[in-house]
Scaffold this motif. Structure first.
Motif, short mmCIF file in Angstrom:
data_model
loop_
_atom_site.label_atom_id
_atom_site.label_comp_id
_atom_site.label_asym_id
_atom_site.label_seq_id
_atom_site.Cartn_x
_atom_site.Cartn_y
_atom_site.Cartn_z
N THR A 147 0.86 -1.17 0.00
CA THR A 147 0.00 0.00 0.00
C THR A 147 0.91 1.23 0.00
O THR A 147 2.10 1.15 0.32
N LYS A 148 0.35 2.38 -0.32
CA LYS A 148 1.19 3.58 -0.37
C LYS A 148 1.77 3.91 1.01
O LYS A 148 2.94 4.30 1.12
N ASP A 151 4.54 1.25 1.86
CA ASP A 151 5.74 1.48 1.05
C ASP A 151 6.51 2.70 1.56
O ASP A 151 7.76 2.68 1.60
N LYS A 152 5.82 3.75 1.94
CA LYS A 152 6.49 4.94 2.45
C LYS A 152 7.25 4.63 3.74
O LYS A 152 8.38 5.08 3.94
N ASP A 264 4.69 9.42 -4.52
CA ASP A 264 4.61 8.03 -4.97
C ASP A 264 4.49 8.03 -6.49
O ASP A 264 3.76 8.86 -7.06
N ARG A 266 2.88 6.23 -8.26
CA ARG A 266 1.49 5.97 -8.63
C ARG A 266 0.65 7.23 -8.66
O ARG A 266 -0.47 7.23 -9.18
N ASP A 267 1.19 8.31 -8.08
CA ASP A 267 0.45 9.57 -8.03
C ASP A 267 0.94 10.58 -9.06
O ASP A 267 0.44 11.71 -9.11
#
Length: 443
Positions: A147-148, A151-152, A264, A266-267
């Motif tokens: 998940t974001k 991962d962070k 991210d 993904r963003d």
């Protein structure tokens, strides 16, 4: 207890069924084992308790990080000799070597001889449980992978340990990926050569938009903007990396051409880009997200644009379903990181729509790079311990040295994959002899 080393050696060989490939020096000063071999120093019985409770790499890692185990002599030779016992791979089980299997077999009472040897080892170490894991260990995580938020947190564990520490290990280039070596070259020269190779493979021209996924401390972004006139967006999940990279960009006078974001991948939504570089980042993506990763990069690239994916790979297992991440790497180095065979990576890229045009395997280059990083760390070890912790410095020394041996022995590899979002007309835009990029033309 007198002559603990001899007793340990005998017990280990009874459990393993093979001669111990290193010598042992125990907490009582005794020593046993093959002459001239590296010496495994067992400073405390607590190291053995850790290994009994967590046989294999996790118990070994905990004892090493805590300073209860050490090596005298050639660390690389010691790791190479021990690798088949602790980190054995490619046997189709996804397991962690002969040592762990032997102790587990003894626990399961499958072999009376092994059970007796394990019992003797317990009597030698005492019946006490092991101490708590070192503070540097990440607790086992639960919930969905990659998940974001997760991962962070994983990226922060590895990268937000202090830029001063990374400067000490990586040197002035601040490049944390495999260099590209020439005979007799320095680490700085090899890292510059790698950055330039990436830019040439991407065919960067002045004004091109480059997305640097996992931009680290900004070295590739700066090189692409300064040497090739590219306009670069670099994204990272590490706040410390981003702050450092922005300062470097300002110092180079490149703020009009380089933007560093804490974001991210993904963003990212401001495509299309003319080129994308992902260097040492895809290892963090994970198998459950890899097709999503490939799809996202494809959507961010203009037709005719190029992707350079620089990624560590592993050898395929005979039983891929049994593969699991090394405990040491997962708990101490790269939480949730996963390696994939290079064929799986190219397949995911092709399924996303990319045309894979070139794969360059450079694993020997990473072994050379890691050995230089280890030398940098060892040369300034007290300073490294002060900047982080003694345990963290030991994590890095073991991780980098073991990785160097793994690259040298072809247990893992690293590949630069060049892929193109080829337009419908089929014109890839690559020259007929694309490997001409190995020699930089005059511009």
């Amino acid at each position: 207890m007198a002559d603990a080393a001899s007793r340990l050696t005998t017990l280990a060989e009874d459990l393993l069924g093979v001669p111990l490939p290193v010598a042992i020096r125990a907490w009582d000063g005794s020593e046993a084992g093959p002459p001239g071999a590296p010496v495994l120093v067992v400073r405390s019985r607590q190291a053995l308790r850790r290994l009994l409770w967590k046989p294999g790499e996790l118990g070994l890692a905990r004892a090493w990080v805590a300073g209860e185990l050490d090596v005298e002599g050639d660390l690389y030779e010691a790791l190479d000799r021990l690798s088949g016992l602790v980190w054995e791979r490619g046997d189709g089980t996804g397991g962690t070597g002969r040592a762990a299997r032997a102790v587990r077999a003894a626990r399961a009472v499958r072999d009376p001889r092994l059970r007796e040897a394990a019992g003797a080892l317990i009597r030698l170490t005492g019946p006490f449980p092991p101490p708590r894991p070192p503070a540097e260990e990440v607790r086992r995580r639960t919930g969905p992978l990659h998940t974001k938020r997760r991962d962070k947190e994983a990226i922060s564990h590895h990268y937000d340990v202090g830029n001063d520490f990374y400067e000490l290990v990586l040197g002035p280039s601040m490049v944390y990926s495999c260099a590209y070596w020439s005979p007799g070259g320095t680490l700085e020269e090899a890292q510059t050569a790698k950055l330039d190779l990436i830019c040439r493979k991407l065919a960067l021209r002045p004004g091109d938009r480059l997305l640097d996924v996992g931009c680290g401390w900004g070295s590739l972004a700066i090189h692409a903007a300064r040497e090739y006139g590219a306009r670069v967006v670099g994204v990272t999940l590490s706040a410390e990396q981003a702050a450092y990279a922005r300062k470097r960009v300002a110092g180079e006078g490149l703020t009009d051409r380089v933007e560093i974001r804490v974001q991210d991948y993904r963003d990212v939504g401001d495509g299309p880009y003319d080129a994308i570089a992902s260097v040492g980042m895809a290892e963090h993506v994970g198998q459950v997200r890899y097709r999503e990763y490939a799809d996202d990069l494809y959507s961010l690239l203009r037709p005719g644009g190029r992707l350079l994916n620089h990624q560590i790979s592993r050898r395929p297992e005979k039983n891929e379903a049994a593969y699991r991440v090394d405990d040491f790497i997962d708990r101490y180095v790269f939480p949730d990181g996963e390696l994939a065979p290079v064929g799986r990576t190219t397949t995911a890229l092709e399924e996303a729509g990319f045309e894979v045009r070139d794969v360059e395997a450079i694993r020997e280059h990473y072994a050379l790079t890691l050995r230089q990083w280890v030398a940098n760390l060892e040369a300034r070890l007290p300073e490294a311990e002060r900047l982080t912790s003694p345990g963290r410095a030991r994590v890095w020394r073991l991780y980098m040295a073991a990785s160097a041996v793994s690259f040298e022995r072809n247990r893992i590899g690293v590949n630069q994959i060049l892929a193109v979002r080829t337009p419908d007309g089929g014109a890839s835009g690559l020259p007929l002899r694309p490997r001409a990029w190995t020699e930089r033309p005059d511009r």
